[in-house]
Design an enzyme around this catalytic site. Structure first.
Site, PDB file in Angstrom:
ATOM      1  N   GLY A 217       1.042  -1.223  -0.144  1.00 23.12           N
ATOM      2  CA  GLY A 217      -0.009   0.151  -0.130  1.00 23.12           C
ATOM      3  C   GLY A 217       0.820   1.273   0.049  1.00 23.12           C
ATOM      4  O   GLY A 217       2.113   1.293  -0.137  1.00 23.12           O
TER       5      GLY A 217
ATOM      6  N   ARG B 215       1.669   5.756   4.826  1.00 18.93           N
ATOM      7  CA  ARG B 215       0.689   5.872   6.031  1.00 18.93           C
ATOM      8  C   ARG B 215      -0.623   5.166   5.674  1.00 18.93           C
ATOM      9  O   ARG B 215      -1.836   5.900   5.872  1.00 18.93           O
ATOM     10  CB  ARG B 215       0.493   7.331   6.077  1.00 18.93           C
ATOM     11  CG  ARG B 215       1.876   8.142   6.721  1.00 18.93           C
ATOM     12  CD  ARG B 215       2.048   7.530   8.160  1.00 18.93           C
ATOM     13  NE  ARG B 215       3.164   8.250   8.649  1.00 18.93           N
ATOM     14  CZ  ARG B 215       4.190   7.485   9.132  1.00 18.93           C
ATOM     15  NH1 ARG B 215       4.305   6.021   8.918  1.00 18.93           N
ATOM     16  NH2 ARG B 215       5.118   8.029   9.528  1.00 18.93           N
TER      17      ARG B 215
ATOM     18  N   HIS C 283       7.806   3.437  16.300  1.00 19.75           N
ATOM     19  CA  HIS C 283       7.381   1.989  16.053  1.00 19.75           C
ATOM     20  C   HIS C 283       7.794   0.705  17.041  1.00 19.75           C
ATOM     21  O   HIS C 283       7.252   0.232  17.421  1.00 19.75           O
ATOM     22  CB  HIS C 283       8.231   1.615  14.673  1.00 19.75           C
ATOM     23  CG  HIS C 283       7.374   1.731  13.422  1.00 19.75           C
ATOM     24  ND1 HIS C 283       6.834   0.883  12.568  1.00 19.75           N
ATOM     25  CD2 HIS C 283       7.181   3.115  12.816  1.00 19.75           C
ATOM     26  CE1 HIS C 283       6.100   1.452  11.283  1.00 19.75           C
ATOM     27  NE2 HIS C 283       6.560   2.733  11.474  1.00 19.75           N
TER      28      HIS C 283
END
Length: 168
Positions: free
Chosen positions: A9, A12, A50
C-alpha cells in the site's frame, strides 16, 4: 508450515499496523525484523515510535541486508519493510538488474525456512512517473520485487486508508 504474506500500500496506509495485528493473531511471541538504515534524526524518531508501539512479547531483529542469516524457523516474522531493504542494496551502485538478482536470491534463501513471513512493502509507483532517473530505476526495482514476492505469496493484502483489501 511455511506461509508468505505480502502487505502492500501507500505511505501511511496502515501496512505496519496490519502486519503487527496479523502477527499477534497468529502467535503470542512474534518476531519483528526491521530493515531500516537510520539516515537522520527524523527517521530515528520514526523508528523509535514503531519500537514503542510494540510490546515486550516481540523479538526485535535489526537487519539491513542478510535476512537469511537469522534462524526464524517455527516463528511468525514481520519484515518491515521491503522498500528500505531494497534501498540498502540499491545504494551500492543503483544497478537495477544486479540488485534485483541479489535480493531475489536473499529472499529465496530467507523464505526457505519453515516459518510464517509477513512482508510489508510500498506501492511507490502508483503516484506517477518521476522526472528523476534514479527514482525511476528504484521504482522499477521495487515494482519487480513486489511482483516476485506476490507471485510466491500465499496471501496478498492491499492497504487503502487503513482498510485491508484482500488481493490474493
Amino acid at each position: 508450515m511455511k506461509r508468505i504474506i505480502l502487505i502492500t500500500g501507500g505511505q501511511r496506509s496502515g501496512k505496519s499496523n496490519k502486519a503487527e495485528e496479523l502477527a499477534l493473531s497468529l502467535t503470542a511471541n512474534p518476531v519483528y525484523m526491521a530493515t531500516a538504515h537510520i539516515w537522520d534524526e527524523e527517521f530515528r524518531q520514526r523508528v523509535q515510535r514503531h519500537q514503542e508501539r510494540r510490546g515486550p512479547q516481540w523479538t526485535n531483529i535489526e537487519e539491513e541486508r542478510q535476512l537469511s542469516r537469522h534462524d526464524v524457523t517455527g516463528r511468525v516474522v514481520v519484515i518491515d519493510c521491503v522498500t528500505l531493504w531494497l534501498t540498502n542494496y540499491f545504494t551500492d551502485g543503483a544497478d537495477v538488474d544486479g540488485t534485483l538478482e541479489a535480493v531475489k536470491q536473499e529472499f529465496d534463501a530467507f523464505t526457505a525456512q519453515d516459518a510464517t513471513f509477513i512482508f510489508v512493502t510500498n506501492e511507490i509507483g502508483s503516484g506517477g512517473t518521476s522526472d528523476n532517473a534514479l527514482q525511476r530505476r528504484f521504482t522499477d526495482l521495487e515494482g519487480w520485487m513486489n511482483q516476485y514476492i506476490a507471485a510466491k505469496a500465499d496471501e496478498v493484502i492491499l492497504m487503502v486508508s487503513g482498510i485491508a483489501v484482500k488481493i490474493k
